[in-house]
Write a protein that holds these residues in place. Structure first.
Motif, PDB file in Angstrom:
ATOM      1  N   LEU A 207       0.812  -0.993  -0.098  1.00  0.00           N
ATOM      2  CA  LEU A 207       0.155   0.013  -0.023  1.00  0.00           C
ATOM      3  C   LEU A 207       0.998   1.131   0.134  1.00  0.00           C
ATOM      4  O   LEU A 207       0.553   2.208  -0.749  1.00  0.00           O
ATOM      5  N   LEU A 208       2.016   1.394   0.834  1.00  0.00           N
ATOM      6  CA  LEU A 208       2.906   2.400   0.895  1.00  0.00           C
ATOM      7  C   LEU A 208       3.427   2.655  -0.368  1.00  0.00           C
ATOM      8  O   LEU A 208       3.638   3.608  -0.989  1.00  0.00           O
ATOM      9  N   GLY A 209       3.763   1.481  -1.251  1.00  0.00           N
ATOM     10  CA  GLY A 209       4.372   1.687  -2.629  1.00  0.00           C
ATOM     11  C   GLY A 209       3.353   2.325  -3.527  1.00  0.00           C
ATOM     12  O   GLY A 209       3.941   3.286  -4.342  1.00  0.00           O
ATOM     13  N   ILE A 210       2.235   2.096  -3.371  1.00  0.00           N
ATOM     14  CA  ILE A 210       1.180   2.368  -4.486  1.00  0.00           C
ATOM     15  C   ILE A 210       0.933   3.856  -4.142  1.00  0.00           C
ATOM     16  O   ILE A 210       0.723   4.612  -5.076  1.00  0.00           O
ATOM     17  N   VAL A 211       0.809   4.061  -2.824  1.00  0.00           N
ATOM     18  CA  VAL A 211       0.663   5.787  -2.602  1.00  0.00           C
ATOM     19  C   VAL A 211       2.002   6.411  -2.857  1.00  0.00           C
ATOM     20  O   VAL A 211       1.645   7.650  -3.597  1.00  0.00           O
ATOM     21  N   ASN A 212       3.142   5.889  -2.879  1.00  0.00           N
ATOM     22  CA  ASN A 212       4.354   6.540  -3.481  1.00  0.00           C
ATOM     23  C   ASN A 212       4.147   6.918  -4.887  1.00  0.00           C
ATOM     24  O   ASN A 212       4.617   7.843  -5.546  1.00  0.00           O
ATOM     25  N   LEU A 213       3.767   5.895  -5.557  1.00  0.00           N
ATOM     26  CA  LEU A 213       3.347   5.776  -6.959  1.00  0.00           C
ATOM     27  C   LEU A 213       2.652   7.297  -7.266  1.00  0.00           C
ATOM     28  O   LEU A 213       2.795   8.010  -8.393  1.00  0.00           O
ATOM     29  N   SER A 214       1.683   7.382  -6.559  1.00  0.00           N
ATOM     30  CA  SER A 214       0.527   8.423  -6.808  1.00  0.00           C
ATOM     31  C   SER A 214       1.163   9.777  -6.796  1.00  0.00           C
ATOM     32  O   SER A 214       0.771  10.687  -7.412  1.00  0.00           O
ATOM     33  N   ILE A 215       2.298   9.862  -6.151  1.00  0.00           N
ATOM     34  CA  ILE A 215       3.151  11.280  -5.925  1.00  0.00           C
ATOM     35  C   ILE A 215       3.791  11.250  -7.420  1.00  0.00           C
ATOM     36  O   ILE A 215       3.791  12.679  -7.817  1.00  0.00           O
ATOM     37  N   PHE A 216       4.286  10.395  -7.943  1.00  0.00           N
ATOM     38  CA  PHE A 216       4.914  10.646  -9.319  1.00  0.00           C
ATOM     39  C   PHE A 216       3.935  10.851 -10.398  1.00  0.00           C
ATOM     40  O   PHE A 216       4.156  11.404 -11.334  1.00  0.00           O
ATOM     41  N   LEU A 217       2.629  10.254 -10.171  1.00  0.00           N
ATOM     42  CA  LEU A 217       1.609  10.559 -11.112  1.00  0.00           C
ATOM     43  C   LEU A 217       0.910  11.806 -10.960  1.00  0.00           C
ATOM     44  O   LEU A 217       0.047  12.240 -11.581  1.00  0.00           O
ATOM     45  N   GLY A 218       1.240  12.511  -9.804  1.00  0.00           N
ATOM     46  CA  GLY A 218       0.555  13.874  -9.520  1.00  0.00           C
ATOM     47  C   GLY A 218      -0.794  13.746  -9.111  1.00  0.00           C
ATOM     48  O   GLY A 218      -1.608  14.392  -9.272  1.00  0.00           O
ATOM     49  N   SER A 219      -1.031  12.697  -8.530  1.00  0.00           N
ATOM     50  CA  SER A 219      -2.513  12.329  -8.036  1.00  0.00           C
ATOM     51  C   SER A 219      -2.375  12.256  -6.693  1.00  0.00           C
ATOM     52  O   SER A 219      -1.462  12.101  -5.761  1.00  0.00           O
ATOM     53  N   ASN A 220      -3.721  12.598  -5.879  1.00  0.00           N
ATOM     54  CA  ASN A 220      -3.952  12.406  -4.754  1.00  0.00           C
ATOM     55  C   ASN A 220      -4.569  10.959  -4.582  1.00  0.00           C
ATOM     56  O   ASN A 220      -5.743  10.617  -4.996  1.00  0.00           O
ATOM     57  N   ALA A 221      -3.821  10.262  -3.560  1.00  0.00           N
ATOM     58  CA  ALA A 221      -4.322   8.871  -3.439  1.00  0.00           C
ATOM     59  C   ALA A 221      -5.665   8.553  -2.736  1.00  0.00           C
ATOM     60  O   ALA A 221      -6.368   7.831  -3.209  1.00  0.00           O
ATOM     61  N   GLU A 222      -6.020   9.555  -1.708  1.00  0.00           N
ATOM     62  CA  GLU A 222      -7.124   9.398  -1.021  1.00  0.00           C
ATOM     63  C   GLU A 222      -8.421   9.809  -2.074  1.00  0.00           C
ATOM     64  O   GLU A 222      -9.205   8.899  -2.179  1.00  0.00           O
ATOM     65  N   ASN A 223      -8.136  10.809  -2.787  1.00  0.00           N
ATOM     66  CA  ASN A 223      -9.123  10.852  -3.879  1.00  0.00           C
ATOM     67  C   ASN A 223      -9.479   9.878  -5.170  1.00  0.00           C
ATOM     68  O   ASN A 223     -10.644   9.766  -5.444  1.00  0.00           O
ATOM     69  N   SER A 224      -8.328   9.388  -5.373  1.00  0.00           N
ATOM     70  CA  SER A 224      -8.229   8.374  -6.520  1.00  0.00           C
ATOM     71  C   SER A 224      -8.892   7.210  -5.770  1.00  0.00           C
ATOM     72  O   SER A 224      -9.765   6.569  -6.491  1.00  0.00           O
ATOM     73  N   LEU A 225      -8.783   6.670  -4.625  1.00  0.00           N
ATOM     74  CA  LEU A 225      -9.341   5.501  -3.953  1.00  0.00           C
ATOM     75  C   LEU A 225     -10.886   5.838  -3.780  1.00  0.00           C
ATOM     76  O   LEU A 225     -11.646   4.868  -4.112  1.00  0.00           O
ATOM     77  N   THR A 226     -11.249   7.039  -3.333  1.00  0.00           N
ATOM     78  CA  THR A 226     -12.594   7.256  -3.039  1.00  0.00           C
ATOM     79  C   THR A 226     -13.366   7.315  -4.650  1.00  0.00           C
ATOM     80  O   THR A 226     -14.365   6.594  -4.631  1.00  0.00           O
ATOM     81  N   ASN A 227     -12.741   7.735  -5.597  1.00  0.00           N
ATOM     82  CA  ASN A 227     -13.295   7.666  -7.083  1.00  0.00           C
ATOM     83  C   ASN A 227     -13.556   6.498  -7.473  1.00  0.00           C
ATOM     84  O   ASN A 227     -14.518   6.077  -8.064  1.00  0.00           O
ATOM     85  N   ALA A 228     -12.540   5.565  -7.248  1.00  0.00           N
ATOM     86  CA  ALA A 228     -12.516   4.242  -7.641  1.00  0.00           C
ATOM     87  C   ALA A 228     -13.746   3.231  -6.791  1.00  0.00           C
ATOM     88  O   ALA A 228     -14.415   2.570  -7.493  1.00  0.00           O
ATOM     89  N   THR A 229     -13.770   3.789  -5.687  1.00  0.00           N
ATOM     90  CA  THR A 229     -14.678   3.072  -4.920  1.00  0.00           C
ATOM     91  C   THR A 229     -16.135   3.317  -5.156  1.00  0.00           C
ATOM     92  O   THR A 229     -17.113   2.544  -5.407  1.00  0.00           O
ATOM     93  N   ASP A 230     -16.259   4.701  -5.521  1.00  0.00           N
ATOM     94  CA  ASP A 230     -17.689   5.075  -6.150  1.00  0.00           C
ATOM     95  C   ASP A 230     -18.031   4.391  -7.560  1.00  0.00           C
ATOM     96  O   ASP A 230     -19.107   3.997  -7.702  1.00  0.00           O
ATOM     97  N   LYS A 231     -17.057   4.109  -8.271  1.00  0.00           N
ATOM     98  CA  LYS A 231     -17.159   3.515  -9.543  1.00  0.00           C
ATOM     99  C   LYS A 231     -17.675   2.159  -9.473  1.00  0.00           C
ATOM    100  O   LYS A 231     -18.229   1.725 -10.014  1.00  0.00           O
ATOM    101  N   PHE A 232     -16.901   1.317  -8.478  1.00  0.00           N
ATOM    102  CA  PHE A 232     -17.172   0.231  -8.193  1.00  0.00           C
ATOM    103  C   PHE A 232     -18.737  -0.056  -7.830  1.00  0.00           C
ATOM    104  O   PHE A 232     -19.379  -0.797  -8.221  1.00  0.00           O
ATOM    105  N   ILE A 233     -19.062   1.087  -6.803  1.00  0.00           N
ATOM    106  CA  ILE A 233     -20.307   0.752  -6.225  1.00  0.00           C
ATOM    107  C   ILE A 233     -21.422   1.130  -7.356  1.00  0.00           C
ATOM    108  O   ILE A 233     -22.531   0.628  -7.653  1.00  0.00           O
ATOM    109  N   ASN A 234     -21.231   2.045  -8.397  1.00  0.00           N
ATOM    110  CA  ASN A 234     -22.161   2.370  -9.418  1.00  0.00           C
ATOM    111  C   ASN A 234     -22.186   1.593 -10.514  1.00  0.00           C
ATOM    112  O   ASN A 234     -23.270   1.307 -11.276  1.00  0.00           O
ATOM    113  N   ASN A 235     -21.300   0.560 -10.560  1.00  0.00           N
ATOM    114  CA  ASN A 235     -21.150  -0.651 -11.474  1.00  0.00           C
ATOM    115  C   ASN A 235     -21.992  -2.068 -10.789  1.00  0.00           C
ATOM    116  O   ASN A 235     -21.998  -2.764 -11.685  1.00  0.00           O
ATOM    117  N   LEU A 236     -22.273  -2.042  -9.642  1.00  0.00           N
ATOM    118  CA  LEU A 236     -23.236  -3.170  -9.194  1.00  0.00           C
ATOM    119  C   LEU A 236     -24.381  -3.263  -9.713  1.00  0.00           C
ATOM    120  O   LEU A 236     -24.954  -2.103 -10.103  1.00  0.00           O
TER     121      LEU A 236
END
Length: 236
Positions: A207-236
């Motif tokens: 998990l720490l490695g994945i969060v570290n990757l988000s820095i190089f992608l210029g992404s916010n790890a918390e927001n990315s996970l929230t959006n992915a969770t929303d997408k998962f729920i909406n696809n149910l």
């Protein structure tokens, strides 16, 4: 003051000072039993909940609800300040004075003649001034002071960013990917019935490695996970 506050005229607009007086009355001798029982400790969870509810309103672009939730956050600030006032620790005016002075100190490019070229320089100067204020002698000391109360991904991202500025950790996107591959390999080599501590250790590194990757992608790890969770729920 009590008579004025008890007036049920819905057209009345209350001032900030009147709002603080309302909290003092609620905490006073003839006030509300619940409000009178509250302490800094008992209000920790409500403070967190109200902040998250405000974020939810922002995510939903619900301006009316955002106004309400910001009021609830202000209520938490007022309660803590009045409790501190009762204990002769500080007042709401002390809180306002301190944050106002902080904004002036940390914006020398606005309130003095210092020049900055861009937002990146503004953030670097902010961190430098913050470090001076807190008398932190090293980046390591600064890293150790990142609050453990933060959500895990937010804390990890702040720690990793500070570590990178201090010359620790990986330096490139490719190296960040390699760290994730190493962590995945470690997960695959876990014995058949690993202990909970082993799982937490290996999975935590992944998990720490994945969060570290988000820095190089210029992404916010918390927001990315929230959006992915929303997408998962909406696809149910």
């Amino acid at each position: 003051m009590i008579d004025k506050i008890q007036n049920n005229d819905s057209s009345k607009k209350y001032s900030f000072d009147e709002f603080i007086d309302i909290i003092r009355i609620l905490r006073g001798e003839n006030g509300c039993p619940w409000d009178k029982e509250q302490t800094h400790e008992s209000l920790k969870t409500p403070m967190i909940e109200e902040c998250y509810e405000a974020v939810e309103a922002i995510n939903n672009k619900d301006i009316s609800n955002l106004r309400e939730e910001l009021g609830d956050i202000l209520l938490q600030i007022a309660l803590h300040s009045v409790i501190a006032e009762e204990e002769k620790e500080f007042t709401i005016n002390d809180v306002i004075d301190e944050v106002a002075k902080k904004m002036i100190r940390r914006h020398p490019h606005v309130f003095s003649k210092e020049q900055v070229a861009n937002t990146e320089e503004v953030l670097e100067r902010w961190e430098s001034i913050k470090k001076e204020e807190k008398q932190e002698e090293s980046e390591i000391e600064s890293i150790k002071k990142v609050p453990r109360a933060f959500p895990a991904s937010i804390r990890a991202q702040k720690v990793l960013k500070k570590a990178a500025r201090a010359g620790y950790g990986v330096n490139t996107y490719e190296e960040a990917l390699e760290k994730i591959q190493e962590a995945l390999h470690d997960m695959k080599t876990l014995r058949e019935e690993p202990s909970k501590d082993e799982i937490d250790d290996k999975y935590g590194s992944l998990l720490l490695g994945i969060v570290n990757l988000s820095i190089f992608l210029g992404s916010n790890a918390e927001n990315s996970l929230t959006n992915a969770t929303d997408k998962f729920i909406n696809n149910l």
